[in-house]
Design a protein around this motif. Structure first.
Motif, PDB file in Angstrom:
ATOM      1  N   GLY A 202       0.846  -1.205   0.068  1.00  0.00           N
ATOM      2  CA  GLY A 202      -0.057  -0.093  -0.132  1.00  0.00           C
ATOM      3  C   GLY A 202       0.722   1.169   0.215  1.00  0.00           C
ATOM      4  O   GLY A 202       0.696   2.273  -0.787  1.00  0.00           O
ATOM      5  N   ALA A 205       2.533   1.747  -3.389  1.00  0.00           N
ATOM      6  CA  ALA A 205       1.476   2.184  -4.160  1.00  0.00           C
ATOM      7  C   ALA A 205       1.001   3.687  -4.080  1.00  0.00           C
ATOM      8  O   ALA A 205       1.057   4.629  -5.204  1.00  0.00           O
ATOM      9  N   MET A 213      -4.331   3.698  -2.161  1.00  0.00           N
ATOM     10  CA  MET A 213      -3.953   2.460  -1.684  1.00  0.00           C
ATOM     11  C   MET A 213      -3.321   2.363  -0.013  1.00  0.00           C
ATOM     12  O   MET A 213      -3.205   1.173   0.392  1.00  0.00           O
ATOM     13  N   VAL A 216      -6.710   1.323   1.683  1.00  0.00           N
ATOM     14  CA  VAL A 216      -6.669  -0.140   1.221  1.00  0.00           C
ATOM     15  C   VAL A 216      -5.836  -0.958   1.882  1.00  0.00           C
ATOM     16  O   VAL A 216      -6.462  -2.118   2.453  1.00  0.00           O
TER      17      VAL A 216
END
Length: 246
Positions: A202, A205, A213, A216
Motif C-alpha cells: 500500500g 502504491a 492504496m 486500502v
C-alpha cells in the motif's frame, strides 16, 4: 479422539506436539523439569514483549513521520502483540499449576482461555483499524493525504523480517513446551508480518501516485487480523470442549 487427523486452525495437519493438548503437556513435563519450563516461558515472554514494544515505537514514529495511515495501523497491531504475549504468559503460568482439590484434573484449560483472549484482542484491533480505513475511503479523505515517506517503507521491511523471525522463535519454544497459548502467540507474530506486507504494498502504491492504496492497505491488514482472530478463537473453543475431529 484421533488427534493425528485433527486440522489446526490454519487448515494444516497438526500433531499432538503442535496442538499443545493436555496429554502432550503432561508428556512434555516428564521430559522438561519445572525450572527449565519457567525459564523458557520467561525468555519467550521477555523477547516478545521487548521486541514488540520497540517495533511498535519504530512503526509509530515511521507512520507519523512518513504520513502513512497503513503504517500507523500496523503499529497498533504490533502494540496489541504486547498484550497478547502478556496474556499468553499468564495463561501458561496458570496452566502449569498442579492439580488441587478444586481442580483435580489440573489447570490445562487456562491455556485455552488465554488463546481465546488473544483472539478477542486481535478481533477488536482489526475492527478498529478497518473502520477507520473504510471511513477514509468512503469520505474520500485519502486524496488529502501526503505521499508516504521512505521511512514508512523501511519500517514495513523491518517489521516483516523481525516479525517472521519472532514467529519461528516463539513457535520453536511453543512446541518444546507443548503450549497452545504460545503457539497462538507465534501465529499472532506471523499475522503481523503478513499485515506488514500489506503495508509495504500500500505504501509503495501510494508513493507511486495512488493515495487510496494507503487506506486500502489498512483494510487488508484488518482482514488478515480478523482471519487469524477467528481461527485462534475457534481452535481455543474446540479444545475447551474436547471436540472430536471425526
Amino acid at each position: 479422539m484421533n488427534m493425528e487427523s485433527e486440522e489446526n486452525r490454519f487448515g494444516k495437519k497438526m500433531n499432538p506436539e503442535e496442538r499443545g493438548d493436555s496429554t502432550g503437556n503432561r508428556a512434555a513435563e516428564s521430559r522438561i523439569d519445572h525450572e527449565t519450563q519457567n525459564r523458557i516461558v520467561r525468555k519467550i515472554s521477555a523477547v516478545g514483549i521487548a521486541g514488540n514494544i520497540l517495533l511498535s515505537l519504530f512503526k509509530l514514529i515511521a507512520g507519523i513521520a512518513g504520513h502513512s495511515g497503513a503504517m500507523l495501523s500496523d503499529a497498533v497491531h504490533s502494540l496489541s502483540d504486547v498484550f497478547a504475549t502478556l496474556i499468553a504468559f499468564i495463561g501458561v503460568k496458570l496452566a502449569k499449576k498442579k492439580a488441587d482439590v478444586r481442580h483435580p484434573y489440573g489447570h490445562d484449560r487456562f491455556e485455552c482461555v488465554a488463546s481465546l483472549a488473544l483472539g478477542i484482542i486481535l478481533a477488536a484491533t482489526g475492527i478498529a483499524i478497518g473502520m477507520k480505513a473504510v471511513q477514509q475511503i468512503v469520505l474520500g479523505s485519502y486524496g488529502r493525504l501526503s505521499a508516504p515517506g521512505v521511512i514508512a517503507l523501511v519500517a514495513a521491511v523491518v517489521s516483516i523480517v523481525s516479525k517472521e523471525g519472532m514467529y519461528w522463535y516463539t513457535r520453536h519454544y511453543a512446541k518444546i513446551l507443548h503450549s497452545e497459548a504460545f503457539m497462538a502467540d507465534a501465529w499472532h507474530h506471523r499475522s503481523d508480518a503478513f499485515s506488514s506486507i500489506g503495508s509495504l504494498i500500500g505504501i509503495t502504491a501510494a508513493r507511486m501516485g495512488f493515495p487510496i492504496m494507503d487506506p486500502v492497505a489498512s483494510v487488508i491488514i484488518c482482514i488478515f487480523i480478523l482471519k487469524v482472530a477467528c481461527d485462534i478463537g475457534k481452535g481455543a473453543l474446540n479444545n475447551m470442549m474436547d471436540e472430536s475431529c471425526g
